[in-house]
Design an enzyme around this catalytic site. Structure first.
Site, short mmCIF file in Angstrom:
data_model
loop_
_atom_site.label_atom_id
_atom_site.label_comp_id
_atom_site.label_asym_id
_atom_site.label_seq_id
_atom_site.Cartn_x
_atom_site.Cartn_y
_atom_site.Cartn_z
N LYS A 153 0.98 -1.31 -0.17
CA LYS A 153 0.01 0.20 -0.13
C LYS A 153 0.66 1.29 -0.05
CE LYS A 153 -3.52 -2.69 0.29
NZ LYS A 153 -2.82 -3.74 -0.87
C1 LIG Z 1 -8.80 -4.36 -1.52
C2 LIG Z 1 -8.23 -5.26 -0.44
N1 LIG Z 1 -9.38 -5.98 0.88
C3 LIG Z 1 -8.23 -6.60 1.38
C4 LIG Z 1 -6.95 -6.66 1.90
C5 LIG Z 1 -6.20 -7.05 2.72
O1 LIG Z 1 -5.68 -5.64 3.20
P1 LIG Z 1 -3.96 -7.01 4.50
O2 LIG Z 1 -3.65 -7.05 3.62
O3 LIG Z 1 -4.03 -5.96 5.20
O4 LIG Z 1 -5.26 -8.06 5.26
C6 LIG Z 1 -6.39 -6.13 0.35
C7 LIG Z 1 -4.49 -6.33 0.63
O5 LIG Z 1 -4.61 -6.35 -1.15
C8 LIG Z 1 -6.93 -5.42 -0.34
O6 LIG Z 1 -6.17 -5.07 -1.72
#
Ligand SMILES: Cc1ncc(COP(=O)(O)O)c(C=O)c1O
Length: 384
Positions: free
Chosen positions: A189
């Site tokens: 991110k």
């Molecule tokens: C749209 C979306 N939702 C949820 C997530 C999950 O994020 P995390 O890795 O912080 O759990 C991601 C991760 O790439 C994502 O792109």
């Protein structure tokens, strides 16, 4: 001059923007011995909430756990349905499954790749409890339309803004436009805490509930017990989780959030260069940003002509040292969902899951690296 005769470069898909200041940031927490959730997490929550313009921030171990916590806090559970796009990282739908609710997939808009509000409305049943739109790749979804549908049908909205810290919808920051919004601080991110997530909301009662469920649903927090001048015995009245971010992570996040606007400025400028220079390539479509949105370009996503063999292109680019990734997945086609909900027809999602591709974009990317990527794409697609 052909690219093959130029010096070969290695261009990764991304690099986290972490420097000396981030490396030093956890020092005080470590020296003080307060390394789990404590004052730095509280500061980071305030900083993120203030940045997006929400009353509360609730830090979590990831966006995935944040989404689960957000759904648990509004009592989503077995027998409920939650509508979510399939065109998203599988974590969005998985968070719904964790609650025991049923995942209902909706299709996307072919231009924005975000959930199509009309299809969301078609998927509403008597069992629908919530809608989970996603700000895919950092582009704010049409949250105005989603909120309006939710209001008409008495539904809740949990916005998955994993890639979208700093994004805007009609001049308002993502994080201030839905009942609950959830961000990710994974290294892919724009800003990162290693792993991490954050719910933002204006709803004080909900924020209190999420904070409690985050820490095993303990009746008194660690910090309160630590500060009390007499022994306090905690109680557990319901099932909670351990989704606590650490002060080590939050101290890094506090540096990153200060740098966010500058990082976004750099990313947006690099994305604009890509759009200008790649826009002329016939077999490729550059990302579309609707007038209401400010994009974070968590990634730069190109849409290839269906005639292009995407895997062959990715292989050729990798041979030149350029990392790419498939665009976004179609969650409903993964076995975990096929086994649970069977076949669903989502034509736009299926097409875009085949044709989209992410190319390198990160704040420290040099102009030479970007030129190298642009030239390589131009040459490979001319030959495709
Ligand atoms: C749209 C979306 N939702 C949820 C997530 C999950 O994020 P995390 O890795 O912080 O759990 C991601 C991760 O790439 C994502 O792109």
């Amino acid at each position: 001059m052909a690219v093959e005769t130029k010096k070969k470069m290695t261009v990764p898909i991304t690099k986290p923007a972490l420097g000396e200041e981030e490396a030093r940031a956890p020092f005080d927490s470590i020296k003080a011995g307060w390394v789990t959730q404590g004052p730095r997490v509280a500061d980071f929550e305030k900083a993120v909430a203030a940045y997006v313009g929400a009353k509360h921030g609730i830090a979590t171990t990831s966006c995935t756990t944040g989404l689960h916590l957000a759904l648990a806090s509004i009592e989503v559970g077995p027998g409920d349905e939650v509508i979510v796009p399939s065109f998203t990282f599988i974590a969005s739908a998985n968070a719904i499954l964790y609650t025991g609710a049923t995942v209902v997939f909706a299709d996307i808009d072919p231009r924005t790749f975000n959930v199509d509000p009309a299809d969301v409305e078609r998927k509403i049943t008597r069992r629908t409890k919530a809608i989970m739109p996603v700000d895919q790749i950092g582009l704010a979804c049409d949250i105005g339309a989603i909120n309006e549908i939710a209001k008409r049908h008495g539904l809740d909205v949990v916005e998955d803004a994993a890639p979208a810290i700093g994004a805007e919808y009609k001049g308002r920051k993502v994080g201030a436009n839905a009942h609950q919004t959830v961000f990710s601080f994974h290294p892919r991110k724009v800003i990162t805490t290693g792993e991490g997530g954050m719910i933002t909301t204006d709803d004080t009662a909900l924020a209190d509930r999420a904070r409690k469920l985050r820490a095993h649903a303990m009746s008194v927090s660690d910090l309160e017990r630590h500060r009390a001048d007499h022994p306090v015995l905690e109680e557990y009245h319901e099932l909670g989780f351990n989704y606590r971010m650490t002060d080590i992570q939050a101290s890094i996040g506090l540096v990153q959030i200060r740098r966010l606007d500058e990082l976004l400025r750099i990313r947006i400028a690099k994305a604009a260069r890509y759009s200008t220079e790649l826009g002329a390539i016939k077999k490729l479509r550059t990302p579309y940003t609707p007038p209401y949105a400010k994009h974070t370009y968590q990634s730069y996503c190109v849409d290839l002509d269906p005639s292009v063999d995407r895997e062959a292109l990715m292989t050729s680019l990798l041979r030149r040292g350029i990392a790419t990734r498939r665009g976004v997945m179609a969650s409903h086609l993964e076995k975990v969902y096929l086994d649970r909900i069977g076949t669903v027809s989502l034509p736009v999602t299926e097409e875009k899951a085949r044709t989209t591709m992410l190319i390198p974009l990160f704040a420290a990317m040099t102009d030479e690296e970007q030129t190298y990527v642009i030239d390589a794409l131009r040459e490979e697609l001319a030959a495709a």
